[in-house]
Design a protein around this motif. Structure first.
Motif, PDB file in Angstrom:
ATOM      1  N   GLU A  58      -5.972   1.294  -3.110  1.00  0.00           N
ATOM      2  CA  GLU A  58      -6.340  -0.130  -3.122  1.00  0.00           C
ATOM      3  C   GLU A  58      -6.046  -0.765  -4.470  1.00  0.00           C
ATOM      4  O   GLU A  58      -5.504  -1.877  -4.556  1.00  0.00           O
ATOM      5  N   VAL A  59      -6.402  -0.062  -5.543  1.00  0.00           N
ATOM      6  CA  VAL A  59      -6.148  -0.596  -6.880  1.00  0.00           C
ATOM      7  C   VAL A  59      -4.646  -0.691  -7.144  1.00  0.00           C
ATOM      8  O   VAL A  59      -4.134  -1.717  -7.608  1.00  0.00           O
ATOM      9  N   LEU A  60      -3.930   0.385  -6.847  1.00  0.00           N
ATOM     10  CA  LEU A  60      -2.496   0.424  -7.129  1.00  0.00           C
ATOM     11  C   LEU A  60      -1.750  -0.651  -6.342  1.00  0.00           C
ATOM     12  O   LEU A  60      -0.832  -1.293  -6.866  1.00  0.00           O
ATOM     13  N   ALA A  61      -2.130  -0.850  -5.088  1.00  0.00           N
ATOM     14  CA  ALA A  61      -1.459  -1.858  -4.264  1.00  0.00           C
ATOM     15  C   ALA A  61      -1.592  -3.247  -4.874  1.00  0.00           C
ATOM     16  O   ALA A  61      -0.647  -4.053  -4.850  1.00  0.00           O
ATOM     17  N   THR A 103       8.497   1.617   5.886  1.00  0.00           N
ATOM     18  CA  THR A 103       9.431   1.422   4.771  1.00  0.00           C
ATOM     19  C   THR A 103      10.446   0.326   5.051  1.00  0.00           C
ATOM     20  O   THR A 103      11.172  -0.081   4.142  1.00  0.00           O
ATOM     21  N   ARG A 104      10.493  -0.138   6.282  1.00  0.00           N
ATOM     22  CA  ARG A 104      11.391  -1.247   6.642  1.00  0.00           C
ATOM     23  C   ARG A 104      10.654  -2.584   6.653  1.00  0.00           C
ATOM     24  O   ARG A 104      11.249  -3.622   6.943  1.00  0.00           O
ATOM     25  N   ARG A 105       9.397  -2.596   6.318  1.00  0.00           N
ATOM     26  CA  ARG A 105       8.592  -3.814   6.408  1.00  0.00           C
ATOM     27  C   ARG A 105       8.310  -4.401   5.029  1.00  0.00           C
ATOM     28  O   ARG A 105       8.070  -3.675   4.063  1.00  0.00           O
ATOM     29  N   GLU A 106       8.312  -5.722   4.971  1.00  0.00           N
ATOM     30  CA  GLU A 106       7.954  -6.422   3.746  1.00  0.00           C
ATOM     31  C   GLU A 106       6.441  -6.575   3.609  1.00  0.00           C
ATOM     32  O   GLU A 106       5.921  -6.675   2.505  1.00  0.00           O
ATOM     33  N   SER A 107       5.743  -6.620   4.731  1.00  0.00           N
ATOM     34  CA  SER A 107       4.293  -6.742   4.717  1.00  0.00           C
ATOM     35  C   SER A 107       3.690  -5.481   5.313  1.00  0.00           C
ATOM     36  O   SER A 107       4.016  -5.104   6.450  1.00  0.00           O
ATOM     37  N   VAL A 108       2.849  -4.809   4.551  1.00  0.00           N
ATOM     38  CA  VAL A 108       2.229  -3.566   5.021  1.00  0.00           C
ATOM     39  C   VAL A 108       0.735  -3.617   4.738  1.00  0.00           C
ATOM     40  O   VAL A 108       0.280  -4.313   3.821  1.00  0.00           O
ATOM     41  N   PRO A 109      -0.070  -2.886   5.509  1.00  0.00           N
ATOM     42  CA  PRO A 109      -1.507  -2.832   5.234  1.00  0.00           C
ATOM     43  C   PRO A 109      -1.788  -1.889   4.070  1.00  0.00           C
ATOM     44  O   PRO A 109      -0.982  -1.002   3.760  1.00  0.00           O
ATOM     45  N   THR A 110      -2.942  -2.055   3.446  1.00  0.00           N
ATOM     46  CA  THR A 110      -3.339  -1.117   2.403  1.00  0.00           C
ATOM     47  C   THR A 110      -3.836   0.185   3.015  1.00  0.00           C
ATOM     48  O   THR A 110      -3.614   1.265   2.471  1.00  0.00           O
ATOM     49  N   ILE A 145       3.812   5.800  -0.057  1.00  0.00           N
ATOM     50  CA  ILE A 145       3.011   6.106   1.135  1.00  0.00           C
ATOM     51  C   ILE A 145       2.118   7.295   0.811  1.00  0.00           C
ATOM     52  O   ILE A 145       2.616   8.399   0.570  1.00  0.00           O
ATOM     53  N   GLN A 146       0.823   7.059   0.778  1.00  0.00           N
ATOM     54  CA  GLN A 146      -0.123   8.141   0.520  1.00  0.00           C
ATOM     55  C   GLN A 146      -0.622   8.680   1.869  1.00  0.00           C
ATOM     56  O   GLN A 146      -1.233   7.937   2.640  1.00  0.00           O
ATOM     57  N   LEU A 147      -0.357   9.963   2.132  1.00  0.00           N
ATOM     58  CA  LEU A 147      -0.875  10.566   3.364  1.00  0.00           C
ATOM     59  C   LEU A 147      -2.321  10.962   3.129  1.00  0.00           C
ATOM     60  O   LEU A 147      -2.619  12.021   2.577  1.00  0.00           O
ATOM     61  N   SER A 148      -3.205  10.089   3.533  1.00  0.00           N
ATOM     62  CA  SER A 148      -4.631  10.347   3.406  1.00  0.00           C
ATOM     63  C   SER A 148      -5.131  10.883   4.747  1.00  0.00           C
ATOM     64  O   SER A 148      -4.472  11.693   5.387  1.00  0.00           O
ATOM     65  N   VAL A 157       2.124  -0.236  -1.541  1.00  0.00           N
ATOM     66  CA  VAL A 157       1.396   1.028  -1.528  1.00  0.00           C
ATOM     67  C   VAL A 157       0.475   1.052  -0.316  1.00  0.00           C
ATOM     68  O   VAL A 157      -0.287   0.107  -0.092  1.00  0.00           O
ATOM     69  N   VAL A 158       0.559   2.122   0.470  1.00  0.00           N
ATOM     70  CA  VAL A 158      -0.187   2.227   1.728  1.00  0.00           C
ATOM     71  C   VAL A 158      -0.870   3.590   1.804  1.00  0.00           C
ATOM     72  O   VAL A 158      -0.236   4.614   1.514  1.00  0.00           O
ATOM     73  N   ALA A 159      -2.118   3.609   2.210  1.00  0.00           N
ATOM     74  CA  ALA A 159      -2.797   4.853   2.556  1.00  0.00           C
ATOM     75  C   ALA A 159      -2.755   5.003   4.072  1.00  0.00           C
ATOM     76  O   ALA A 159      -3.383   4.227   4.795  1.00  0.00           O
ATOM     77  N   VAL A 160      -1.982   5.968   4.543  1.00  0.00           N
ATOM     78  CA  VAL A 160      -1.909   6.255   5.979  1.00  0.00           C
ATOM     79  C   VAL A 160      -3.012   7.268   6.302  1.00  0.00           C
ATOM     80  O   VAL A 160      -3.107   8.313   5.645  1.00  0.00           O
ATOM     81  N   GLU A 161      -3.824   6.964   7.306  1.00  0.00           N
ATOM     82  CA  GLU A 161      -5.046   7.733   7.568  1.00  0.00           C
ATOM     83  C   GLU A 161      -5.070   8.246   9.007  1.00  0.00           C
ATOM     84  O   GLU A 161      -5.694   7.653   9.883  1.00  0.00           O
ATOM     85  N   PRO A 162      -4.385   9.355   9.244  1.00  0.00           N
ATOM     86  CA  PRO A 162      -4.350   9.887  10.614  1.00  0.00           C
ATOM     87  C   PRO A 162      -5.650  10.597  10.979  1.00  0.00           C
ATOM     88  O   PRO A 162      -6.424  11.031  10.115  1.00  0.00           O
TER      89      PRO A 162
END
Length: 289
Positions: free
Chosen positions: A160-163, A233-240, A131-134, A173-178
């Motif tokens: 995006e590349v790493l995911a 972290t409990r999900r099998e499908s996550v957004p990038t 989880i990248q806190l962007s 791999v997810v970039a969370v963007e608050p």
């Protein structure tokens, strides 16, 4: 089964909220910080489920040691949260080279270092979440935030590349963007601003004025952001990419509309650089997913 987390920037702000949320979910946490002693109160409550580690995320060897410490303490590593970061408000011209580079090193290379250290463990497990806190600032440009937002744009592209590279062996791999959150981030960002040159009053000065009214009244609740991260972290499908906060959605929509309008206005120039008579059917085979 409980998960094992490694969280950077854990001593305060959003990082501490994430530590608390992960522990409340029954998981184990290696919480890293430059001053891990600030986590002693949580260790007293949660005992062996919380370990701490002194970490400067810009140090690749220290990043590797932190991952090894998590595995040694708990046997595996399921979740890496790259949270450590900071921003300082200043026109690019007035930002010192040292401060600019420090923001890039922490906000971007810190993410790279921890991801590099954690990936071999997660690849062998064939499972894990990074989880990248962007920030929504990774999808727009704000006067005065050149170093911070350049790093966050880089985090978005890296994510995006790493995911795509890791999807085949179960690492998500997810970039969370608050948007804005009620932590001390805003106070720290505006607290180092230089006296502006007159030419920057209309741009960076306007952001300074906005922060004076906005800091302390941000829309985002860091406790709710932390809970969303636990849920991911409990999900099998996550957004990038995952925007969080109504303000993040609002300013992203504005920035995206401006980019689309500009692209359409200059579309003829864009296409004018093609070789004459080029067969464009090849474009049907180009994919971004």
């Amino acid at each position: 089964m409980s998960k094992t987390w490694l969280i950077t920037g854990s001593a305060r702000g959003l990082g501490r909220f994430i530590v608390e949320a992960a522990l409340a979910a029954g998981d184990n946490v290696l919480a890293t910080a430059r001053d891990p002693g600030r986590l002693d109160d949580l260790k007293a409550v949660h005992g062996d489920r919380l370990a701490s580690f002194m970490l400067d995320v810009t140090d690749m060897m220290a990043a590797q040691a932190a991952v090894e410490a998590a595995v040694a303490a708990f046997g595996r590593l399921d979740v890496l949260v790259n949270n450590a970061g900071f921003g300082h408000l200043a026109p690019f011209e007035q930002a010192s080279e040292v401060d600019f580079r420090s923001q890039i090193d922490t906000n971007f290379y810190g993410v790279v270092n921890l991801s590099r250290a954690a990936l071999p463990v997660m690849r062998r497990q064939r499972a894990g979440h990074i989880i990248q806190l962007s920030s929504v600032g990774g999808r727009m440009g704000t006067p005065g935030m050149s170093a911070y937002q350049a790093a966050k744009w880089a985090v978005g592209g890296f994510t995006e590349v790493l995911a795509k590279e890791t999807a085949g062996f179960g690492v998500k791999v997810v970039a969370v963007e608050p948007g804005g959150m009620r932590t001390d981030w805003g106070y720290n960002a505006r607290g180092n601003a230089p006296e502006l040159l007159p030419e920057y009053q209309a741009s960076v000065g306007a952001i300074q004025q906005l922060l004076q009214h906005y800091v302390g009244h941000e829309i985002g609740d860091p406790a709710k952001v932390a809970q969303v991260i636990v849920d991911l972290t409990r999900r099998e499908s996550v957004p990038t990419h995952l925007l969080l906060g109504s303000d993040a959605q609002h300013v992203f929509n504005q920035a995206d509309a401006v980019r689309r309008q500009e692209a359409e206005a200059w579309a003829d120039v864009t296409r004018s650089t093609d070789f004459d008579g080029t067969d464009l059917s090849i474009l049907a085979r180009l994919r971004v997913d």
